[in-house]
Scaffold this motif. Structure first.
Motif, PDB file in Angstrom:
ATOM      1  N   HIS A 100       0.860  -1.192   0.000  1.00 16.25           N
ATOM      2  CA  HIS A 100       0.000   0.000   0.000  1.00 16.25           C
ATOM      3  C   HIS A 100       0.895   1.239   0.000  1.00 16.25           C
ATOM      4  N   PRO A 101       0.376   2.383  -0.466  1.00 19.12           N
ATOM      5  CA  PRO A 101       1.209   3.583  -0.622  1.00 19.12           C
ATOM      6  C   PRO A 101       1.165   4.502   0.596  1.00 19.12           C
ATOM      7  N   HIS A 102       2.162   5.394   0.675  1.00 21.23           N
ATOM      8  CA  HIS A 102       2.173   6.492   1.648  1.00 21.23           C
ATOM      9  C   HIS A 102       2.887   7.689   1.019  1.00 21.23           C
ATOM     10  N   ARG A 103       2.518   8.880   1.465  1.00 18.91           N
ATOM     11  CA  ARG A 103       3.240  10.107   1.087  1.00 18.91           C
ATOM     12  C   ARG A 103       3.030  11.163   2.179  1.00 18.91           C
ATOM     13  N   GLY A 104       4.091  11.926   2.475  1.00 20.61           N
ATOM     14  CA  GLY A 104       3.956  13.128   3.288  1.00 20.61           C
ATOM     15  C   GLY A 104       4.129  12.966   4.785  1.00 20.61           C
ATOM     16  N   PHE A 105       4.479  11.755   5.254  1.00 24.75           N
ATOM     17  CA  PHE A 105       4.637  11.553   6.686  1.00 24.75           C
ATOM     18  C   PHE A 105       5.557  10.365   6.937  1.00 24.75           C
ATOM     19  N   GLU A 106       5.705   9.985   8.205  1.00 33.90           N
ATOM     20  CA  GLU A 106       6.552   8.854   8.580  1.00 33.90           C
ATOM     21  C   GLU A 106       5.733   7.833   9.357  1.00 33.90           C
ATOM     22  N   THR A 107       6.061   6.564   9.174  1.00 35.89           N
ATOM     23  CA  THR A 107       5.469   5.509   9.997  1.00 35.89           C
ATOM     24  C   THR A 107       6.535   5.027  10.979  1.00 35.89           C
ATOM     25  N   VAL A 108       6.122   4.841  12.224  1.00 34.61           N
ATOM     26  CA  VAL A 108       7.027   4.356  13.265  1.00 34.61           C
ATOM     27  C   VAL A 108       6.411   3.101  13.864  1.00 34.61           C
ATOM     28  N   THR A 109       7.149   2.002  13.836  1.00 40.39           N
ATOM     29  CA  THR A 109       6.667   0.724  14.325  1.00 40.39           C
ATOM     30  C   THR A 109       7.480   0.311  15.541  1.00 40.39           C
ATOM     31  N   VAL A 110       6.801   0.159  16.679  1.00 42.98           N
ATOM     32  CA  VAL A 110       7.449  -0.252  17.927  1.00 42.98           C
ATOM     33  C   VAL A 110       6.982  -1.674  18.234  1.00 42.98           C
ATOM     34  N   MET A 111       7.922  -2.623  18.242  1.00 41.36           N
ATOM     35  CA  MET A 111       7.580  -4.030  18.430  1.00 41.36           C
ATOM     36  C   MET A 111       7.637  -4.401  19.912  1.00 41.36           C
ATOM     37  N   TYR A 112       6.610  -5.132  20.354  1.00 41.28           N
ATOM     38  CA  TYR A 112       6.595  -5.652  21.718  1.00 41.28           C
ATOM     39  C   TYR A 112       6.655  -7.171  21.750  1.00 41.28           C
ATOM     40  N   GLN A 113       5.950  -7.832  20.811  1.00 39.57           N
ATOM     41  CA  GLN A 113       6.000  -9.289  20.727  1.00 39.57           C
ATOM     42  C   GLN A 113       5.890  -9.696  19.262  1.00 39.57           C
TER      43      GLN A 113
END
Length: 296
Positions: A67-80
């Protein structure tokens, strides 16, 4: 709302419950944002809490297909669990417990997040918090980028009572700087508090501040409870917020200097004007954001 709170602490605007939804073909998600307090938490735009959910052993990884994205950031914090990432800017990586992935969509790309293959085969528990972070207008068309931040690179501080820990993911806290590079001033902390411990958080007074309760039960400012999967939105009348853990708790602290610019959003695109959104849609449909070789 109970307004009888110590005036030395930040005002509590609201405690928000998340909405449940399904994302992709394998994520059960709770989202307290976007919502009515989106402006009060700029530059943060979205919180998706995936799981904790059981993953049955399988040969087919599920998750969120391209899927697409534009104009921002994604931040993924893993716990399990373990996720596998790939995008059309050529970045790939696996992220496991304690790791953080910071992807800059910028001018635009396609990406995919699926259960990692070996994790899929053995099964287990998956729990992830993903955030959307806005970018200033001057940076929205920056080249796509990817920061792979393993847990070993995230410095950890003890809380003053010595019972809890503070992982500094981005920004600076108590003289410790997080490894993530950001486009606007912000601080992101992963705070772990055992039952019975207390912590007074201190951040710049002009920062927007949200406390997302990943797990547990806490008491804020001595009188306001918040529990698992609730978002606490704080005000700007003090630098401090007091947190007491009534159960073993994990709190994701989201704080930053607000980006006070127009906001235009449509699905996976976050721009400043509707005209820019129309262009983003056209660029995606024309293939300008890239395609994976195995896409039909």
């Amino acid at each position: 709302m109970d307004t009888t709170q110590d005036t030395t602490f930040r005002r509590i605007f609201q405690v928000i419950d998340g909405n449940r939804k399904a994302v992709g073909d394998g994520f059960q998600v709770t989202s307290p944002m976007p919502g009515p307090r989106i402006r009060q938490l700029s530059p943060f735009l979205l919180i998706d809490h995936i799981g904790p959910m059981p993953i049955a052993p399988s040969e087919k990884p599920l998750g969120s297909p391209p899927h697409p994205h534009r104009g921002f950031e994604t931040v993924t914090v893993m716990y399990q669990g373990v996720l596998a990432h790939r995008d059309t800017a050529g970045h790939t990586g696996n992220i496991g417990p304690g790791d953080v992935q910071w992807m800059t969509a910028g001018a635009g790309l396609m990406h995919e997040e699926l259960y990692e293959k070996e994790f899929t085969r053995r099964g287990g528990t998956l729990e992830v918090v993903q955030l959307w972070v806005n970018m200033p207008k001057k940076d929205k068309m920056a080249p796509a980028n990817y920061q792979d931040i393993p847990s070993s690179e995230i410095k950890t501080l003890p809380t003053p009572d010595g019972q809890g820990t503070v992982r500094v993911i981005a920004g600076e806290y108590e003289g410790v700087r997080g490894p993530a590079s950001t486009f606007s001033p912000l601080t992101m902390l992963d705070v772990h508090l055992p039952k019975g411990s207390e912590f007074t958080l201190k951040l710049p007074q002009d920062y927007n501040v949200g406390l997302y309760i990943v797990k547990g039960d806490v008491l804020l400012h001595g009188n306001r409870p918040a529990a698992t999967k609730q978002l606490v939105v704080l005000g700007w009348d003090s630098e401090e917020a007091h947190i007491a853990a009534t159960e073993d708790s994990i709190i994701l602290v989201l704080a930053g200097e607000p980006i006070e610019e127009p906001l235009a959003t449509y699905g996976p695109f976050v721009m400043n004007t509707n005209k820019e959104l129309v262009q983003a849609i056209a660029d995606y449909e024309s293939g300008a954001m890239g395609k994976f070789e195995d896409e039909e």
